[in-house]
Design a protein around this motif. Structure first.
Motif: not given
Length: 181
Positions: A129-136, A138-145
């Protein structure tokens, strides 16, 4: 006008009681919110319910939002808490129904190395879940870091390391399931 400024103005209009502004916020942010929740829980039906719960929390909390231009990280933080509450409740209540899993077969459609949304979804479901969440986020929702760090409540450096680990794990999961790296 930047997204942050646009969202901030819509939030202030909502706080002033303008219903149309809330409808506009929902129109702009429901799909990204739903995709995030769907990526975290896996089920489109459950994502519908949890996204609805998140919007109810938004309606209740919007009058107290002090930084209207920070709407996006605030929204995803609410969604994250909604998902976490659901997961906690799931583990508290004994399951009496059998959980169904769908086996997803890859179709050769001639696109070569391009991954389909279905293949990405299969890969994401294999991540913690932690890794999945940051991928979603950052990459899918295009939120900045920085916004990702705010949503998950960790420093930006931690988000960077999770992203690096998540990309590597996603590649490994996809290769393991027969997709080319």
């Amino acid at each position: 006008m930047s997204e942050e400024r646009r969202d901030g103005l819509l939030v202030v209009r909502c706080q002033l009681g303008e219903r149309q502004a809330f409808h506009e916020l929902v129109r702009l942010w429901h799909d990204p919110l739903w995709r995030y929740v769907r990526g975290m829980v896996g089920s489109p039906h459950l994502a519908d319910d949890l996204a609805q719960e998140a919007w109810v929390s938004v309606v209740r909390g919007l009058p107290r939002l002090r930084e209207p231009e920070r709407f996006a990280p605030w929204l995803f933080t609410i969604a994250r808490r909604t998902v976490a509450d659901h997961v906690r409740q799931m583990y508290r209540v004994p399951q009496t129904t059998e959980v169904e899993t769908d086996d997803v077969a890859a179709a050769d459609d001639g696109f070569g190395d391009v991954l389909t949304a279905l293949e990405i979804e299969v890969g994401l479901s294999g991540l913690p879940p932690l890794e999945r969440e940051v991928l979603i986020l950052f990459h899918l929702e295009d939120l900045p870091l920085a916004a990702c760090a705010e949503v998950v409540g960790v420093p930006p450096g931690t988000v960077k390391s999770r992203l690096h680990r998540a990309r590597r794990m996603l590649r490994d999961v996809l290769v393991e399931r027969g997709y080319e790296a």
